[in-house]
Design a protein around this motif. Sequence first.
Motif, PDB file in Angstrom:
ATOM      1  N   GLY A  13       0.747  -1.012   0.228  1.00  0.00           N
ATOM      2  CA  GLY A  13       0.054  -0.025  -0.338  1.00  0.00           C
ATOM      3  C   GLY A  13       0.813   1.352  -0.255  1.00  0.00           C
ATOM      4  O   GLY A  13       2.029   1.405   0.762  1.00  0.00           O
ATOM      5  N   PHE A  14       0.584   2.090  -0.829  1.00  0.00           N
ATOM      6  CA  PHE A  14       1.720   3.685  -0.646  1.00  0.00           C
ATOM      7  C   PHE A  14      -0.359   5.047  -1.121  1.00  0.00           C
ATOM      8  O   PHE A  14      -0.969   4.537  -1.630  1.00  0.00           O
ATOM      9  CB  PHE A  14       2.140   3.365  -1.900  1.00  0.00           C
ATOM     10  N   GLU A  15       0.687   6.042  -1.222  1.00  0.00           N
ATOM     11  CA  GLU A  15       0.060   6.907  -1.547  1.00  0.00           C
ATOM     12  C   GLU A  15       0.488   7.644  -2.622  1.00  0.00           C
ATOM     13  O   GLU A  15       1.505   7.481  -3.104  1.00  0.00           O
ATOM     14  CB  GLU A  15      -0.449   8.069  -0.357  1.00  0.00           C
ATOM     15  N   SER A  16      -0.027   8.509  -3.447  1.00  0.00           N
ATOM     16  CA  SER A  16       0.637   8.717  -4.336  1.00  0.00           C
ATOM     17  C   SER A  16      -0.950  10.404  -4.559  1.00  0.00           C
ATOM     18  O   SER A  16      -1.656   9.760  -4.797  1.00  0.00           O
ATOM     19  CB  SER A  16       0.606   8.404  -5.631  1.00  0.00           C
ATOM     20  N   TRP A  17       0.097  11.475  -5.199  1.00  0.00           N
ATOM     21  CA  TRP A  17      -0.700  13.322  -6.112  1.00  0.00           C
ATOM     22  C   TRP A  17      -1.093  13.019  -6.948  1.00  0.00           C
ATOM     23  O   TRP A  17       0.149  13.022  -7.753  1.00  0.00           O
ATOM     24  CB  TRP A  17      -0.256  14.018  -5.082  1.00  0.00           C
ATOM     25  N   PHE A  18      -2.041  13.368  -7.164  1.00  0.00           N
ATOM     26  CA  PHE A  18      -2.341  13.329  -8.989  1.00  0.00           C
ATOM     27  C   PHE A  18      -2.958  14.981  -9.747  1.00  0.00           C
ATOM     28  O   PHE A  18      -3.484  15.298  -8.438  1.00  0.00           O
ATOM     29  CB  PHE A  18      -2.899  12.508  -9.636  1.00  0.00           C
ATOM     30  N   GLN A  19      -2.291  15.441 -10.523  1.00  0.00           N
ATOM     31  CA  GLN A  19      -3.169  16.772 -10.395  1.00  0.00           C
ATOM     32  C   GLN A  19      -4.838  16.580 -10.819  1.00  0.00           C
ATOM     33  O   GLN A  19      -5.683  17.438 -10.611  1.00  0.00           O
ATOM     34  CB  GLN A  19      -3.230  17.287 -12.038  1.00  0.00           C
ATOM     35  N   SER A  20      -4.966  15.189 -11.541  1.00  0.00           N
ATOM     36  CA  SER A  20      -6.573  15.306 -11.687  1.00  0.00           C
ATOM     37  C   SER A  20      -6.151  13.909 -11.813  1.00  0.00           C
ATOM     38  O   SER A  20      -5.043  13.046 -11.442  1.00  0.00           O
ATOM     39  CB  SER A  20      -7.035  15.952 -13.146  1.00  0.00           C
ATOM     40  N   SER A  21      -8.138  13.805 -11.557  1.00  0.00           N
ATOM     41  CA  SER A  21      -8.404  11.711 -11.892  1.00  0.00           C
ATOM     42  C   SER A  21      -7.939  11.538 -13.279  1.00  0.00           C
ATOM     43  O   SER A  21      -7.173  10.335 -13.234  1.00  0.00           O
ATOM     44  CB  SER A  21      -9.975  11.510 -11.118  1.00  0.00           C
ATOM     45  N   SER A  22      -8.007  12.015 -14.176  1.00  0.00           N
ATOM     46  CA  SER A  22      -7.831  11.411 -15.709  1.00  0.00           C
ATOM     47  C   SER A  22      -5.829  11.747 -15.432  1.00  0.00           C
ATOM     48  O   SER A  22      -5.457  10.934 -16.463  1.00  0.00           O
ATOM     49  CB  SER A  22      -8.374  12.855 -16.761  1.00  0.00           C
ATOM     50  N   ALA A  23      -5.409  12.676 -15.293  1.00  0.00           N
ATOM     51  CA  ALA A  23      -4.233  12.664 -14.910  1.00  0.00           C
ATOM     52  C   ALA A  23      -3.585  10.914 -13.982  1.00  0.00           C
ATOM     53  O   ALA A  23      -2.814  10.705 -14.398  1.00  0.00           O
ATOM     54  CB  ALA A  23      -3.733  13.498 -14.229  1.00  0.00           C
ATOM     55  N   THR A  34       3.969   3.452 -10.506  1.00  0.00           N
ATOM     56  CA  THR A  34       5.208   2.207  -9.794  1.00  0.00           C
ATOM     57  C   THR A  34       4.967   1.974  -8.615  1.00  0.00           C
ATOM     58  O   THR A  34       4.872   2.831  -7.724  1.00  0.00           O
ATOM     59  CB  THR A  34       6.234   1.728 -10.352  1.00  0.00           C
ATOM     60  N   CYS A  35       5.186   1.263  -8.043  1.00  0.00           N
ATOM     61  CA  CYS A  35       5.122   1.132  -6.374  1.00  0.00           C
ATOM     62  C   CYS A  35       6.326   1.024  -5.843  1.00  0.00           C
ATOM     63  O   CYS A  35       7.490   0.581  -6.836  1.00  0.00           O
ATOM     64  CB  CYS A  35       4.357  -1.011  -6.019  1.00  0.00           C
ATOM     65  N   PRO A  36       6.826   1.620  -4.958  1.00  0.00           N
ATOM     66  CA  PRO A  36       7.764   1.970  -4.507  1.00  0.00           C
ATOM     67  C   PRO A  36       8.240   0.851  -4.022  1.00  0.00           C
ATOM     68  O   PRO A  36       9.916   1.031  -3.442  1.00  0.00           O
ATOM     69  CB  PRO A  36       7.402   3.828  -3.304  1.00  0.00           C
ATOM     70  N   ALA A  37       7.640   0.252  -3.284  1.00  0.00           N
ATOM     71  CA  ALA A  37       8.220  -0.662  -2.767  1.00  0.00           C
ATOM     72  C   ALA A  37       9.376  -1.674  -3.845  1.00  0.00           C
ATOM     73  O   ALA A  37       9.952  -3.073  -3.484  1.00  0.00           O
ATOM     74  CB  ALA A  37       7.273  -1.978  -1.685  1.00  0.00           C
ATOM     75  N   CYS A  38       8.266  -1.971  -4.451  1.00  0.00           N
ATOM     76  CA  CYS A  38       8.922  -3.427  -5.817  1.00  0.00           C
ATOM     77  C   CYS A  38       8.553  -2.453  -6.863  1.00  0.00           C
ATOM     78  O   CYS A  38       9.256  -3.458  -8.128  1.00  0.00           O
ATOM     79  CB  CYS A  38       8.122  -5.042  -5.418  1.00  0.00           C
ATOM     80  N   GLY A  39       8.642  -1.710  -7.004  1.00  0.00           N
ATOM     81  CA  GLY A  39       8.378  -1.176  -8.690  1.00  0.00           C
ATOM     82  C   GLY A  39       7.859  -1.581  -9.540  1.00  0.00           C
ATOM     83  O   GLY A  39       7.282  -1.481 -11.256  1.00  0.00           O
ATOM     84  N   SER A  40       6.634  -2.098  -9.406  1.00  0.00           N
ATOM     85  CA  SER A  40       5.543  -2.670 -10.045  1.00  0.00           C
ATOM     86  C   SER A  40       4.635  -1.565 -10.464  1.00  0.00           C
ATOM     87  O   SER A  40       4.191  -1.119  -9.760  1.00  0.00           O
ATOM     88  CB  SER A  40       4.394  -4.228  -9.348  1.00  0.00           C
ATOM     89  N   ALA A  41       4.015  -2.189 -11.957  1.00  0.00           N
ATOM     90  CA  ALA A  41       2.519  -0.821 -12.626  1.00  0.00           C
ATOM     91  C   ALA A  41       1.515  -1.176 -12.745  1.00  0.00           C
ATOM     92  O   ALA A  41       0.883  -0.553 -12.970  1.00  0.00           O
ATOM     93  CB  ALA A  41       3.596  -0.521 -14.232  1.00  0.00           C
ATOM     94  N   LYS A  42       1.458  -2.517 -12.176  1.00  0.00           N
ATOM     95  CA  LYS A  42       0.893  -2.929 -12.182  1.00  0.00           C
ATOM     96  C   LYS A  42       0.030  -2.531 -10.303  1.00  0.00           C
ATOM     97  O   LYS A  42      -0.114  -3.140  -9.816  1.00  0.00           O
ATOM     98  CB  LYS A  42       0.103  -4.726 -11.871  1.00  0.00           C
ATOM     99  N   VAL A  43      -0.978  -1.752 -10.396  1.00  0.00           N
ATOM    100  CA  VAL A  43      -1.279  -0.780  -9.329  1.00  0.00           C
ATOM    101  C   VAL A  43      -2.820  -0.349  -9.407  1.00  0.00           C
ATOM    102  O   VAL A  43      -3.216  -0.302 -10.461  1.00  0.00           O
ATOM    103  CB  VAL A  43      -0.403   0.639  -8.956  1.00  0.00           C
ATOM    104  N   GLU A  44      -3.480  -0.044  -8.657  1.00  0.00           N
ATOM    105  CA  GLU A  44      -4.965   0.260  -8.460  1.00  0.00           C
ATOM    106  C   GLU A  44      -4.628   1.186  -7.191  1.00  0.00           C
ATOM    107  O   GLU A  44      -4.785   0.970  -6.679  1.00  0.00           O
ATOM    108  CB  GLU A  44      -6.258  -1.218  -8.707  1.00  0.00           C
ATOM    109  N   LYS A  45      -6.645   1.655  -7.725  1.00  0.00           N
ATOM    110  CA  LYS A  45      -6.934   2.401  -6.014  1.00  0.00           C
ATOM    111  C   LYS A  45      -7.418   1.689  -5.618  1.00  0.00           C
ATOM    112  O   LYS A  45      -8.339   0.496  -5.218  1.00  0.00           O
ATOM    113  CB  LYS A  45      -7.807   3.030  -6.702  1.00  0.00           C
ATOM    114  N   ALA A  46      -6.842   1.968  -3.961  1.00  0.00           N
ATOM    115  CA  ALA A  46      -7.268   1.279  -2.616  1.00  0.00           C
ATOM    116  C   ALA A  46      -8.590   1.423  -2.214  1.00  0.00           C
ATOM    117  O   ALA A  46      -9.050   2.954  -2.485  1.00  0.00           O
ATOM    118  CB  ALA A  46      -6.704   0.524  -1.967  1.00  0.00           C
ATOM    119  N   ILE A  47      -9.318   1.418  -1.514  1.00  0.00           N
ATOM    120  CA  ILE A  47     -10.414   1.814  -0.562  1.00  0.00           C
ATOM    121  C   ILE A  47      -9.997   2.716   0.193  1.00  0.00           C
ATOM    122  O   ILE A  47      -9.032   2.848   0.785  1.00  0.00           O
ATOM    123  CB  ILE A  47     -11.309   0.711   0.130  1.00  0.00           C
TER     124      ILE A  47
END
Length: 156
Positions: A13-23, A34-47
């Motif tokens: 789990g990690f957080e990131s900031w974006f200018q907008s939802s489309s960004a 990408t995940c800061p722990a493992c580098g995976s680009a397969k990420v999704e929004k958490a609840i």
Amino acid sequence: MIRYSLRCERGHGFESWFQSSSAYDSQVKRKLVTCPACGSAKVEKAIMAPQIVSKKGRDSAAPAPAASTDVTASGSTPLMMAQERELRAKLKELRDHIVKNADNVGERFPNEARKMHYGDIEHRPIYGEASPDEARSLIDEGVEVSPLPVLPDDRN
């Protein structure tokens, strides 16, 4: 700016900031998130719980704590917290170095970067603003560009 709680395919789990939802959508599609722990680009929004503040309470409302996104709830260890702090410190150091040693050309960034790329003006370190479409166009032309890191604890 929008803060998203994210989770990679390995459950980090990690957080990131974006200018907008489309960004966010655009960056995920281009595998830039990408995940800061493992580098995976397969990420999704958490609840996560939204923070809603009425007009009346905007000035006095304290930020609500993020729901179920603290590091221990995501399965991270104290070592992970230390690694995240170190990563953030290095990103801040990188950004501060760029800001200190490069010229801020603001909205002229795409034009200035193109002129340097094609040899119309002398190369020098610059930074500035570009829309996602402008940045994509620069990359398609072979102009090397990278976004400046923006961190959640920045108070600019």
